[in-house]
Scaffold this motif. Structure first.
Motif, mmCIF file in Angstrom:
data_model
loop_
_atom_site.group_PDB
_atom_site.id
_atom_site.type_symbol
_atom_site.label_atom_id
_atom_site.label_comp_id
_atom_site.label_asym_id
_atom_site.label_seq_id
_atom_site.Cartn_x
_atom_site.Cartn_y
_atom_site.Cartn_z
ATOM 1 N N UNK A 1 -3.908 -7.063 41.262
ATOM 2 C CA UNK A 1 -4.177 -8.486 41.460
ATOM 3 C C UNK A 1 -4.742 -8.726 42.856
ATOM 4 N N UNK A 2 -4.216 -8.027 43.844
ATOM 5 C CA UNK A 2 -4.710 -8.167 45.215
ATOM 6 C C UNK A 2 -6.150 -7.681 45.323
ATOM 7 N N UNK A 3 -6.463 -6.551 44.712
ATOM 8 C CA UNK A 3 -7.833 -6.023 44.742
ATOM 9 C C UNK A 3 -8.780 -6.972 44.008
ATOM 10 N N UNK A 4 -8.335 -7.522 42.878
ATOM 11 C CA UNK A 4 -9.174 -8.456 42.135
ATOM 12 C C UNK A 4 -9.415 -9.728 42.944
ATOM 13 N N UNK A 5 -8.391 -10.211 43.644
ATOM 14 C CA UNK A 5 -8.551 -11.409 44.465
ATOM 15 C C UNK A 5 -9.507 -11.152 45.626
ATOM 16 N N UNK A 6 -9.380 -10.015 46.277
ATOM 17 C CA UNK A 6 -10.279 -9.672 47.391
ATOM 18 C C UNK A 6 -11.711 -9.531 46.886
ATOM 19 N N UNK A 7 -11.900 -8.919 45.703
ATOM 20 C CA UNK A 7 -13.240 -8.779 45.137
ATOM 21 C C UNK A 7 -13.824 -10.148 44.792
ATOM 22 N N UNK A 8 -12.988 -11.026 44.249
ATOM 23 C CA UNK A 8 -13.440 -12.375 43.917
ATOM 24 C C UNK A 8 -13.878 -13.136 45.162
ATOM 25 N N UNK A 9 -13.091 -13.051 46.200
ATOM 26 C CA UNK A 9 -13.431 -13.733 47.456
ATOM 27 C C UNK A 9 -14.710 -13.150 48.049
ATOM 28 N N UNK A 10 -14.861 -11.829 47.981
ATOM 29 C CA UNK A 10 -16.074 -11.192 48.520
ATOM 30 C C UNK A 10 -17.301 -11.645 47.742
ATOM 31 N N UNK A 11 -17.197 -11.719 46.425
ATOM 32 C CA UNK A 11 -18.335 -12.173 45.609
ATOM 33 C C UNK A 11 -18.674 -13.627 45.934
ATOM 34 N N UNK A 12 -17.653 -14.458 46.093
ATOM 35 C CA UNK A 12 -17.901 -15.863 46.446
ATOM 36 C C UNK A 12 -18.589 -15.987 47.800
ATOM 37 N N UNK A 13 -18.174 -15.190 48.771
ATOM 38 C CA UNK A 13 -18.803 -15.241 50.096
ATOM 39 C C UNK A 13 -20.255 -14.796 50.045
ATOM 40 N N UNK A 14 -20.540 -13.780 49.238
ATOM 41 C CA UNK A 14 -21.925 -13.312 49.102
ATOM 42 C C UNK A 14 -22.780 -14.393 48.452
#
Length: 72
Positions: free
Chosen positions: A4-17
Motif C-alpha cells: 500500500x505504501x509503494x502504491x501510494x508513493x507511485x500514485x503521488x509520483x505519477x500525479x506530480x509528473x
C-alpha cells in the motif's frame, strides 16, 4: 502494508509528473502600437548591465538563393 505504501508513493509520483507536464496558463495578450513596442524594446535593452559592444562596419552581401551552392 508495504504494498500500500509503494502504491501510494507511485500514485503521488505519477500525479506530480502529470501536474508538472501541464501547460502553463497563457499570459494575457496585449496588442501594442509600433511606438509603444519600440519603446518597450529599448527600455528592456537599457536594463541590460554593462557596456554596449560596437561592431565594426562591414559590407552587406546578397546571396541569390537560386544560384547558391553550399560546399561542405
Amino acid at each position: 502494508m508495504s504494498r500500500i505504501l509503494v502504491a501510494a508513493i507511485a500514485f503521488v509520483a505519477i500525479c506530480l509528473v502529470l501536474v508538472s507536464a501541464a501547460p502553463a496558463p497563457a499570459p494575457p495578450t496585449q496588442i501594442l502600437d509600433a511606438r509603444t513596442a519600440i519603446e518597450k524594446i529599448i527600455a528592456a535593452y537599457n536594463r541590460i548591465p554593462g557596456p554596449s559592444v560596437v561592431h565594426p562596419w562591414e559590407v552587406a552581401t546578397l546571396i541569390d538563393p537560386n544560384t547558391f551552392v553550399a560546399h561542405f
